[in-house]
Design an enzyme around this catalytic site. Sequence first.
Site, PDB file in Angstrom:
ATOM      1  N   LYS A 106     -38.041  40.666  40.327  1.00  0.00           N
ATOM      2  CA  LYS A 106     -39.345  40.080  40.685  1.00  0.00           C
ATOM      3  C   LYS A 106     -40.346  41.210  40.684  1.00  0.00           C
ATOM      4  O   LYS A 106     -40.123  42.244  41.326  1.00  0.00           O
ATOM      5  CB  LYS A 106     -39.251  39.429  42.068  1.00  0.00           C
ATOM      6  CG  LYS A 106     -40.569  39.102  42.741  1.00  0.00           C
ATOM      7  CD  LYS A 106     -40.342  38.269  43.988  1.00  0.00           C
ATOM      8  CE  LYS A 106     -41.435  38.424  45.009  1.00  0.00           C
ATOM      9  NZ  LYS A 106     -41.219  37.549  46.199  1.00  0.00           N
TER      10      LYS A 106
ATOM     11  N   LYS B 228     -44.558  42.195  41.169  1.00  0.00           N
ATOM     12  CA  LYS B 228     -45.845  41.759  41.689  1.00  0.00           C
ATOM     13  C   LYS B 228     -46.875  41.885  40.580  1.00  0.00           C
ATOM     14  O   LYS B 228     -46.851  42.863  39.811  1.00  0.00           O
ATOM     15  CB  LYS B 228     -46.245  42.643  42.878  1.00  0.00           C
ATOM     16  CG  LYS B 228     -45.302  42.538  44.051  1.00  0.00           C
ATOM     17  CD  LYS B 228     -45.402  41.186  44.672  1.00  0.00           C
ATOM     18  CE  LYS B 228     -44.455  41.069  45.845  1.00  0.00           C
ATOM     19  NZ  LYS B 228     -44.669  39.816  46.578  1.00  0.00           N
TER      20      LYS B 228
ATOM     21  N   GLU C 265     -44.856  32.930  41.143  1.00  0.00           N
ATOM     22  CA  GLU C 265     -44.917  32.638  42.583  1.00  0.00           C
ATOM     23  C   GLU C 265     -46.356  32.724  43.065  1.00  0.00           C
ATOM     24  O   GLU C 265     -47.049  33.722  42.832  1.00  0.00           O
ATOM     25  CB  GLU C 265     -44.034  33.654  43.323  1.00  0.00           C
ATOM     26  CG  GLU C 265     -43.793  33.375  44.762  1.00  0.00           C
ATOM     27  CD  GLU C 265     -42.898  34.412  45.424  1.00  0.00           C
ATOM     28  OE1 GLU C 265     -42.244  35.208  44.725  1.00  0.00           O
ATOM     29  OE2 GLU C 265     -42.866  34.451  46.662  1.00  0.00           O
TER      30      GLU C 265
ATOM     31  N   GLY D 125     -38.308  37.326  50.903  1.00  0.00           N
ATOM     32  CA  GLY D 125     -38.138  38.443  51.837  1.00  0.00           C
ATOM     33  C   GLY D 125     -39.465  38.879  52.417  1.00  0.00           C
ATOM     34  O   GLY D 125     -40.517  38.625  51.833  1.00  0.00           O
TER      35      GLY D 125
ATOM     36  N   SER E 113     -37.347  42.680  44.729  1.00  0.00           N
ATOM     37  CA  SER E 113     -38.788  42.526  44.563  1.00  0.00           C
ATOM     38  C   SER E 113     -39.421  43.907  44.419  1.00  0.00           C
ATOM     39  O   SER E 113     -39.270  44.751  45.310  1.00  0.00           O
ATOM     40  CB  SER E 113     -39.385  41.827  45.799  1.00  0.00           C
ATOM     41  OG  SER E 113     -40.779  41.738  45.677  1.00  0.00           O
TER      42      SER E 113
ATOM     43  N   LYS F   1     -38.976  31.054  53.405  1.00  0.00           N
ATOM     44  CA  LYS F   1     -38.950  32.217  54.307  1.00  0.00           C
ATOM     45  C   LYS F   1     -38.849  31.643  55.712  1.00  0.00           C
ATOM     46  O   LYS F   1     -39.733  30.892  56.156  1.00  0.00           O
ATOM     47  CB  LYS F   1     -40.222  33.046  54.178  1.00  0.00           C
ATOM     48  CG  LYS F   1     -40.315  33.802  52.851  1.00  0.00           C
ATOM     49  CD  LYS F   1     -41.587  34.627  52.790  1.00  0.00           C
ATOM     50  CE  LYS F   1     -41.674  35.432  51.512  1.00  0.00           C
ATOM     51  NZ  LYS F   1     -42.967  36.142  51.379  1.00  0.00           N
TER      52      LYS F   1
ATOM     53  N   ASP G  15     -44.758  37.503  41.091  1.00  0.00           N
ATOM     54  CA  ASP G  15     -45.363  37.017  42.340  1.00  0.00           C
ATOM     55  C   ASP G  15     -46.804  37.500  42.369  1.00  0.00           C
ATOM     56  O   ASP G  15     -47.059  38.694  42.377  1.00  0.00           O
ATOM     57  CB  ASP G  15     -44.588  37.565  43.554  1.00  0.00           C
ATOM     58  CG  ASP G  15     -45.093  36.959  44.861  1.00  0.00           C
ATOM     59  OD1 ASP G  15     -44.458  37.211  45.898  1.00  0.00           O
ATOM     60  OD2 ASP G  15     -46.110  36.233  44.826  1.00  0.00           O
TER      61      ASP G  15
ATOM     62  N   ASP H 214     -45.000  29.813  47.970  1.00  0.00           N
ATOM     63  CA  ASP H 214     -44.577  30.676  49.077  1.00  0.00           C
ATOM     64  C   ASP H 214     -45.582  30.472  50.207  1.00  0.00           C
ATOM     65  O   ASP H 214     -45.392  29.626  51.075  1.00  0.00           O
ATOM     66  CB  ASP H 214     -44.520  32.134  48.573  1.00  0.00           C
ATOM     67  CG  ASP H 214     -44.262  33.166  49.658  1.00  0.00           C
ATOM     68  OD1 ASP H 214     -44.088  34.349  49.320  1.00  0.00           O
ATOM     69  OD2 ASP H 214     -44.260  32.809  50.857  1.00  0.00           O
TER      70      ASP H 214
HETATM   71  O1  LIG Z   1     -38.467  41.751  51.310  1.00  0.00           O
HETATM   72  C1  LIG Z   1     -38.646  41.877  50.085  1.00  0.00           C
HETATM   73  O2  LIG Z   1     -38.055  42.703  49.374  1.00  0.00           O
HETATM   74  C2  LIG Z   1     -39.714  41.005  49.422  1.00  0.00           C
HETATM   75  C3  LIG Z   1     -41.039  41.545  49.757  1.00  0.00           C
HETATM   76  C4  LIG Z   1     -42.131  40.670  49.206  1.00  0.00           C
HETATM   77  O3  LIG Z   1     -42.125  40.333  48.040  1.00  0.00           O
HETATM   78  C5  LIG Z   1     -43.184  40.274  50.099  1.00  0.00           C
HETATM   79  C6  LIG Z   1     -43.169  40.747  51.373  1.00  0.00           C
HETATM   80  C7  LIG Z   1     -44.206  40.420  52.295  1.00  0.00           C
HETATM   81  C8  LIG Z   1     -45.203  39.623  51.915  1.00  0.00           C
HETATM   82  C9  LIG Z   1     -45.453  39.336  50.547  1.00  0.00           C
HETATM   83  O4  LIG Z   1     -46.388  40.297  50.139  1.00  0.00           O
HETATM   84  C10 LIG Z   1     -44.285  39.447  49.578  1.00  0.00           C
HETATM   85  C11 LIG Z   1     -43.894  38.044  49.127  1.00  0.00           C
HETATM   86  O5  LIG Z   1     -44.811  37.251  48.857  1.00  0.00           O
HETATM   87  O6  LIG Z   1     -42.720  37.707  49.018  1.00  0.00           O
HETATM   88 MG   LIG Z   2     -44.226  35.744  47.635  1.00  0.00          MG
END
Ligand SMILES: O=C(O)CCC(=O)C1=CC=C[C@@H](O)[C@@H]1C(=O)O
Ligand SMILES: [Mg+2]
Length: 369
Positions: A162, A164, A214, A291, A136, A263, A189, A239
């Site tokens: 992935k 953002k 996402e 994650g 991500s 999660k 995402d 999510d």
């Molecule tokens: O742990 C990772 O590498 C994924 C991190 C990640 O995408 C996220 C971490 C914490 C909150 C969210 O902003 C975001 C998610 O939506 O998955």
């Molecule tokens: Mg997410």
Amino acid sequence: MEIKHIVLRHLKMDLLKPFTTSVGTEYDKDFILVEVKAKNGLSGWAESVAAIDPFYKEETVKTNWHIMSDFLIPILLKEPITHPDQVSERFSHVRGNFMAKSALEGAIWDLYARENGMPLAKALGGTKDKIEVGVSIGIQSSEKELLDLIEKSLDEGYKRIKVKIQPGWDINILSLIRKHYPDIPLMADANTAYSLDDLELLKSLDEFNLTMIEQPLGFDDIIDHARLQSEIETPICLDESIHSAEDVRKAIQLGSCQVINIKIGRVGGLTESKKIHDLCGSHGIPVWCGGMLESGVGRAHNIAITSLENFVLPGDTAASSNYWAQDIIEPEVVVNNGLITVPDKPGIGYEPDRSKIEDFTLYSKVFRI
Ligand SMILES: O=C(O)CCC(=O)C1=CC=C[C@@H](O)[C@@H]1C(=O)O
Ligand SMILES: [Mg+2]
């Protein structure tokens, strides 16, 4: 399981690089690490994914500390636990606070697996000995930095990218990525950054052949997502909206999504994660493991749950070195050609490093029977 005591530790670890999403930037990671010590000397470990701020969900490190100390731990210590599935039942009259519940339940699962000499993955019903993972990538300060990170991730063998997105860093970015990488498995995402007012923009996502988008809409919505999914081809993945198998049942019934991001912390633990996995499997809905920038302890739990059969899409469980100069487990999580080998040792399969844990611990408290 005969619990001797429970230790809560507040750790602070520095991320190797800031992580920016549409809701903010994390520079370091504060979290609660749970250790459940049994009278036989074994310990079970898990972590809460609650952040220091309430911008992803409403829980924080401080709310967790309060709910764990004043409600959940007294419930756990009141009468013996014989199977981890009992924990979520015991906690059920405490409303919400899923991340706090999950951290304690996860430590009990690890202890249970260790006491039974089996890998946590097997205790959960996992069938895989290797899992595919992606990475991500947060919002970057330039397009070049983003492309460089994508190149580096692909060189490291990750199976899926992935990125953002948010208004102003979306269509332009996805178009740039597709110009350089027309065929890589790519997902976006949005972390709730859009509304149905953005319907025309969201429809244009269909030109990028994304594996999914996402959580484009509200953090607690499934109705508008159903309307959006009826208007776009790109599979919606939920999510933030999903806290339980009940939420998934409603989302499936409404057609709000085609994919679910599980999660463990967001849904209250491993028992509920298994229920969601099974429900999605029976409706042909693929799942993957999201994650939360976890340390190696939380990463280990994510690897275990991802070994279940319907985790058919690469998750966000990247290597320890993607986040930390030093992780708190031995060995660290490594990714080879986009794959992680599921440990076959008892419990989470990685050993928490007590000296490193002490180095990162700001304060701790022991709770005895
Ligand atoms: O742990 C990772 O590498 C994924 C991190 C990640 O995408 C996220 C971490 C914490 C909150 C969210 O902003 C975001 C998610 O939506 O998955
Ligand atoms: Mg997410």
